[in-house]
Design an enzyme around this catalytic site. Structure first.
Site, mmCIF file in Angstrom:
data_model
loop_
_atom_site.group_PDB
_atom_site.id
_atom_site.type_symbol
_atom_site.label_atom_id
_atom_site.label_comp_id
_atom_site.label_asym_id
_atom_site.label_seq_id
_atom_site.Cartn_x
_atom_site.Cartn_y
_atom_site.Cartn_z
ATOM 1 N N TYR A 92 29.769 -24.650 -24.681
ATOM 2 C CA TYR A 92 30.783 -24.486 -23.634
ATOM 3 C C TYR A 92 30.264 -24.927 -22.263
ATOM 4 O O TYR A 92 31.044 -25.215 -21.362
ATOM 5 C CB TYR A 92 31.244 -23.032 -23.538
ATOM 6 C CG TYR A 92 32.053 -22.551 -24.726
ATOM 7 C CD1 TYR A 92 32.578 -23.449 -25.656
ATOM 8 C CD2 TYR A 92 32.295 -21.206 -24.916
ATOM 9 C CE1 TYR A 92 33.303 -23.011 -26.739
ATOM 10 C CE2 TYR A 92 33.037 -20.755 -26.000
ATOM 11 C CZ TYR A 92 33.535 -21.665 -26.914
ATOM 12 O OH TYR A 92 34.261 -21.225 -27.984
ATOM 13 N N ASP A 98 32.571 -16.370 -30.083
ATOM 14 C CA ASP A 98 33.965 -16.427 -29.630
ATOM 15 C C ASP A 98 34.887 -16.266 -30.841
ATOM 16 O O ASP A 98 35.819 -15.458 -30.856
ATOM 17 C CB ASP A 98 34.177 -17.801 -28.959
ATOM 18 C CG ASP A 98 35.500 -17.901 -28.224
ATOM 19 O OD1 ASP A 98 36.263 -16.910 -28.230
ATOM 20 O OD2 ASP A 98 35.776 -18.964 -27.650
#
Ligand code: NAD
Length: 357
Positions: free
Chosen positions: A141, A248
């Site tokens: 990310y 996540d």
């Protein structure tokens, strides 16, 4: 010493569920000797309306000075068309990075009283109690280089970079080992070391850190298998530690095992165990203002704050017991209601927990 707690209610149902958490904190302060003071500040869309920014300087300053931050939820359709920098969600990302919160702790607990709310068979999930520790500030990310480039053929190609430095793995591994020590002393490290070099290094570092935690039983699992095991036999897990992208996905999967988003708390911690505590749900605009939101996720976030930042595990346990006892009494908000139980609103549920303390 008196600890300072920043209260950031936010938008939608945020202020409604936060009001119940504040009632609980007041009771702990008055009757259980908890030494705290609280200060409230706006965040998200509400802050944008008042100060033209989702995270005003004064709110950030308060969060930085406080020992812990308790946050409701942010967001709403009316702010979705603002420039990205001014959207409510940006305040959360900024708080996480300014406060250097690199470890995200998400418990998935299924109270036996609510086993029917899960889509899985009760015998698979009843009594489930696992904790996912997700690294929050690294991985694909944030890795560079990233972007979309045009190849010689003229075709466009998107690319991101999965990166982890040893110190990033080590600090999140320590948080996870420490958490396992406070629980059933089992830790499963999840990665994809059979394919990814980043994961190979992750495993090496976790094994190295494990030498300091000989009382914790360590195992390793590939992420694809972990995704399967979470629905096949989730009760095998105590604590799971994993990177940002795997965490996540797995933490949302684990949340769904419990059936209700209104029950799940979370914590994000820095290296000194200072934390931001919040329910995992959003601002639920569809039910905001109706007094029907489930406050238990926020109340359980207070319990996490007592355990991880304020170092008051007995009081944390008291709150968790009180929640279990109101469920035993058959009280349910709409999201967890089933036939034969008693439907209550946000305030009634909050009052019942305070009374059960
Ligand atoms: P949501 O979590 O707000 O709601 C999803 C569904 O769950 C809705 O039907 C809602 O009514 C229900 N729900 C959520 N919390 C509940 C509670 N405590 N009690 C009873 N029912 C509850 O997710 P969404 O609808 O995708 O997002 C709404 C807004 O919240 C968006 O603006 C989104 O960006 C934002 N959001 C914020 C956060 C956060 O602040 N951490 C997290 C997720 C989404």
């Amino acid at each position: 010493m008196t600890k300072k707690i920043a209260i950031l209610p936010g938008d939608g149902i945020g202020p409604e569920v936060m009001a119940e958490a504040v009632k609980l904190l007041e009771r702990l302060r008055k009757d259980f000797g908890l030494k705290i003071e609280t200060e409230t500040a706006p965040v998200g869309g509400t802050a944008y309306e008042a100060h033209k920014h989702p995270l005003p300087d004064a709110t950030l300053k308060l969060a930085q000075q406080a020992d812990a931050v308790l946050l409701g939820a942010v967001g709403g359709a009316q702010w979705d068309t603002l420039p990205r920098e001014l959207r409510p969600e940006k305040a959360l990302l900024r708080l996480r990075s300014e406060l250097k919160l690199f470890a995200n702790l998400r418990p998935a607990i299924l109270y036996p009283q609510l086993a029917a709310a899960s889509t899985l068979k009760p015998e698979i999930v009843a009594g489930l109690d696992l904790l996912i520790v997700r690294e929050l500030t690294g991985d694909i990310y944030f890795g560079e280089p990233r972007g979309v480039r045009t190849l010689e053929s003229g075709e466009r190609q998107g690319y991101n970079t999965m990166v982890y430095a040893e110190h990033e793995v080590e600090r999140v591994a320590r948080v996870a080992f420490d958490a396992a020590r406070k629980r059933r002393k089992k830790l499963c490290s999840v990665e994809k070391a059979n394919v990814l070099e980043t994961s190979g290094l992750w495993r090496e570092v976790v094994l190295r850190v494990a030498k300091d935690y000989s009382d914790v039983e360590l195992s390793h699992m590939y992420v694809d298998n972990a995704a399967m095991q979470l629905v096949r036999a989730p009760k095998q897990f105590d604590v799971i530690v994993t990177g940002n992208i795997f965490g996540d996905i797995l933490s949302d999967e684990a949340a769904m095992l419990t059936g209700s988003i209104g029950m799940l708390p979370s914590a994000s911690l820095d290296a000194a165990n200072k934390g931001m505590y919040e329910p995992i749900h959003g601002s639920a605009p569809d039910i905001a203002g109706k007094g029907v939101a489930n406050p238990l996720a926020t109340i359980l976030s207070v319990a996490m704050m007592l355990r991880y930042t304020l170092n008051e595990p007995p009081l944390a346990g008291k709150i968790e017991k009180a929640v279990s006892s109101v469920l035993d009494q058959g009280l349910r908000t709409g999201d967890i209601y089933t036939d034969g139980t008693k439907k209550v609103g946000t305030a009634e549920m909050g009052n019942a927990v305070v009374a059960a303390l």
